[in-house]
Design an enzyme around this catalytic site. Structure first.
Site, PDB file in Angstrom:
ATOM      1  N   ASP A  38      18.161  46.876   5.775  1.00  0.00           N
ATOM      2  CA  ASP A  38      19.002  45.710   6.101  1.00  0.00           C
ATOM      3  C   ASP A  38      19.235  45.565   7.600  1.00  0.00           C
ATOM      4  O   ASP A  38      19.973  44.690   8.035  1.00  0.00           O
ATOM      5  CB  ASP A  38      20.346  45.804   5.367  1.00  0.00           C
ATOM      6  CG  ASP A  38      21.170  47.013   5.806  1.00  0.00           C
ATOM      7  OD1 ASP A  38      20.657  47.809   6.617  1.00  0.00           O
ATOM      8  OD2 ASP A  38      22.312  47.149   5.350  1.00  0.00           O
ATOM      9  N   GLU A  40      20.584  47.928   9.676  1.00  0.00           N
ATOM     10  CA  GLU A  40      21.550  48.880  10.243  1.00  0.00           C
ATOM     11  C   GLU A  40      20.810  49.965  11.011  1.00  0.00           C
ATOM     12  O   GLU A  40      19.742  50.417  10.595  1.00  0.00           O
ATOM     13  CB  GLU A  40      22.359  49.555   9.121  1.00  0.00           C
ATOM     14  CG  GLU A  40      23.518  48.737   8.636  1.00  0.00           C
ATOM     15  CD  GLU A  40      24.367  49.516   7.631  1.00  0.00           C
ATOM     16  OE1 GLU A  40      24.158  50.740   7.475  1.00  0.00           O
ATOM     17  OE2 GLU A  40      25.219  48.882   6.997  1.00  0.00           O
ATOM     18  N   LYS A 196      18.704  23.154  42.217  1.00  0.00           N
ATOM     19  CA  LYS A 196      18.330  23.280  40.797  1.00  0.00           C
ATOM     20  C   LYS A 196      19.500  22.884  39.910  1.00  0.00           C
ATOM     21  O   LYS A 196      20.634  23.264  40.166  1.00  0.00           O
ATOM     22  CB  LYS A 196      17.940  24.736  40.502  1.00  0.00           C
ATOM     23  CG  LYS A 196      17.682  25.032  39.023  1.00  0.00           C
ATOM     24  CD  LYS A 196      17.397  26.520  38.781  1.00  0.00           C
ATOM     25  CE  LYS A 196      18.543  27.221  38.101  1.00  0.00           C
ATOM     26  NZ  LYS A 196      18.297  28.634  37.776  1.00  0.00           N
ATOM     27  N   ARG A 198      20.703  22.792  35.688  1.00  0.00           N
ATOM     28  CA  ARG A 198      20.321  23.256  34.354  1.00  0.00           C
ATOM     29  C   ARG A 198      21.031  22.379  33.329  1.00  0.00           C
ATOM     30  O   ARG A 198      22.203  22.608  33.017  1.00  0.00           O
ATOM     31  CB  ARG A 198      20.700  24.737  34.192  1.00  0.00           C
ATOM     32  CG  ARG A 198      19.984  25.402  33.039  1.00  0.00           C
ATOM     33  CD  ARG A 198      20.356  26.858  32.901  1.00  0.00           C
ATOM     34  NE  ARG A 198      19.638  27.789  33.748  1.00  0.00           N
ATOM     35  CZ  ARG A 198      18.345  28.099  33.633  1.00  0.00           C
ATOM     36  NH1 ARG A 198      17.616  27.523  32.720  1.00  0.00           N
ATOM     37  NH2 ARG A 198      17.805  28.981  34.436  1.00  0.00           N
ATOM     38  N   ASP A 226      13.912  34.632  33.172  1.00  0.00           N
ATOM     39  CA  ASP A 226      14.006  34.573  31.720  1.00  0.00           C
ATOM     40  C   ASP A 226      12.790  33.805  31.187  1.00  0.00           C
ATOM     41  O   ASP A 226      11.737  34.384  30.923  1.00  0.00           O
ATOM     42  CB  ASP A 226      15.338  33.904  31.342  1.00  0.00           C
ATOM     43  CG  ASP A 226      15.648  34.018  29.864  1.00  0.00           C
ATOM     44  OD1 ASP A 226      14.725  34.347  29.092  1.00  0.00           O
ATOM     45  OD2 ASP A 226      16.785  33.777  29.462  1.00  0.00           O
TER      46      ASP A 226
HETATM   47  C1  R5P Z   1      20.571  32.201  36.649  1.00  0.00           C
HETATM   48  O1  R5P Z   1      21.662  32.023  37.158  1.00  0.00           O
HETATM   49  C2  R5P Z   1      19.706  33.392  36.970  1.00  0.00           C
HETATM   50  O2  R5P Z   1      19.958  33.922  38.230  1.00  0.00           O
HETATM   51  C3  R5P Z   1      18.234  32.993  36.863  1.00  0.00           C
HETATM   52  O3  R5P Z   1      17.952  32.015  37.845  1.00  0.00           O
HETATM   53  C4  R5P Z   1      17.890  32.455  35.491  1.00  0.00           C
HETATM   54  O4  R5P Z   1      18.318  33.317  34.494  1.00  0.00           O
HETATM   55  C5  R5P Z   1      16.399  32.221  35.378  1.00  0.00           C
HETATM   56  O5  R5P Z   1      16.124  31.687  34.116  1.00  0.00           O
HETATM   57  P1  R5P Z   1      14.730  31.028  33.794  1.00  0.00           P
HETATM   58  O6  R5P Z   1      13.658  32.001  34.174  1.00  0.00           O
HETATM   59  O7  R5P Z   1      14.769  30.765  32.305  1.00  0.00           O
HETATM   60  O8  R5P Z   1      14.634  29.734  34.567  1.00  0.00           O
END
Ligand code: R5P
Length: 328
Positions: A38, A40, A196, A198, A226
């Site tokens: 499950d 755990e 930038k 978001r 990310d």
């Molecule tokens: C955000 O504040 C972080 O410093 C990175 O800029 C962010 O996590 C980058 O995310 P991604 O690669 O998805 O654009």
């Protein structure tokens, strides 16, 4: 061999823990994290840890919730087995981007994680490049966040003999200005800033660049990659606006979604010239052109101080890795 301490590498940081064990001369304990059907997690070790200073190393990277739960369970096991101290090393601190309320009814999950670590029994926490330094205040136990950004910058500058006047540091968003400015001032080169926005998680709109980047090598520095959306969109815009080359330095290579594929294409299409990350996230599948630097030496230096091996204070480790210059 340090007989008062023991290191355990959990599932996301075992290789790093092996390296840290060698560098500190603290034995590496054997442990197992098994899963029931499950989901755990059961953590076990056959080693007696009564009275020992325990170092648990676990990055809370993908899958974040499983990695975190495994760590909490291991801390609980150590506390119940009468460890003298439970020092938790979290190379990448998952949830650290959720560090404030931006609008009504949002959680502050990083604070919740800090509470959970302390309730479980952690007596000290060490991490690398936490998303924002003020998260120190989420802990009422000793907490250190040491930066790897100077190591990345240093290695890049040593491996690439580019004239300083041909380089400009580029902050990929307003949130990164402080550390980008500190690095640009320290090495005596100009700073440019990308505007930038978001609109929602995992989506970025890059609209403008402030500063002179034409004919320059742009050194973009960030804590986390990310999806790669921020860095790749910035790199494309910088090249379109006449940058000679784009170099990316980042501590935490999360590389989710199509990041691997997109970075490989951006490199092959000439938008990215070079790229350096660290091994905080146990990410072994990243494209071959990306250089991965180990944080083992930084973690070992901190552990040597905690365990009394080094006979000096943690501020010497901060200074060695130039913490104060980056965040002052
Ligand atoms: C955000 O504040 C972080 O410093 C990175 O800029 C962010 O996590 C980058 O995310 P991604 O690669 O998805 O654009």
């Amino acid at each position: 061999m340090n007989k008062n301490s023991i290191i355990f590498g959990l599932s996301k940081s075992y290789e790093l823990a092996k390296e840290v064990s060698k560098l500190t001369d603290i034995p590496l304990g054997k442990s197992h994290s098994n899963k029931f059907l499950d989901g755990e997690i059961l953590f076990t070790t056959d080693i007696t840890i009564r009275g020992l200073n325990v170092y648990l190393i676990q990055s809370t990277c993908k899958p974040v919730n499983d990695s975190l739960m495994e760590l909490l369970i291991a801390i609980d096991a150590m506390r119940r087995a009468s460890a003298k101290s439970i020092n938790v090393v979290i190379p990448y601190f998952g949830y650290s981007r959720q560090d404030r309320k931006c609008k009504g009814r949002e959680p502050i999950t990083s604070r919740l994680v800090a509470d959970m670590l302390q309730v479980a029994g952690a007596t000290r926490v060490l991490t690398i490049d936490i998303h924002s330094q003020q998260q120190q205040g989420f802990f009422s136990i000793p907490f250190d966040s040491i930066t790897a950004m100077w190591m990345l910058t240093d290695v890049f500058l040593k491996e690439n003999k580019i004239n300083m006047e041909d380089i400009v540091v580029v902050s990929p968003d307003f949130g990164s200005i402080k550390r980008s400015r500190a690095i640009s001032e320290k090495i005596g080169i100009n700073l440019a800033i990308v505007d930038k926005k978001r609109p929602k998680p995992n989506a970025v709109i890059i609209s403008n660049i402030f500063g002179d980047i034409e004919g320059k090598y742009c050194l973009m520095i960030d804590d986390i990659i990310d999806s790669g959306g921020t860095m790749i969109s910035c790199a494309k815009l910088l090249k379109e606006k006449g940058a000679k080359g784009v170099i990316i330095l980042a501590t935490h290579a999360l590389f989710n979604g199509d990041a691997n594929k997109n970075f490989q294409s951006a490199y092959e299409e000439g938008f990215i010239t070079d790229m350096y990350v660290t091994d905080t996230t146990n990410n072994i599948d990243i494209p071959k052109f990306i250089k991965v630097l180990s944080i083992a030496e930084i973690v070992a230096a901190a552990i040597n101080v905690y365990s009394g091996n080094a006979g000096e204070s943690i501020s010497t480790v901060y200074k060695k890795y130039k913490f104060f210059q980056v965040f002052e």
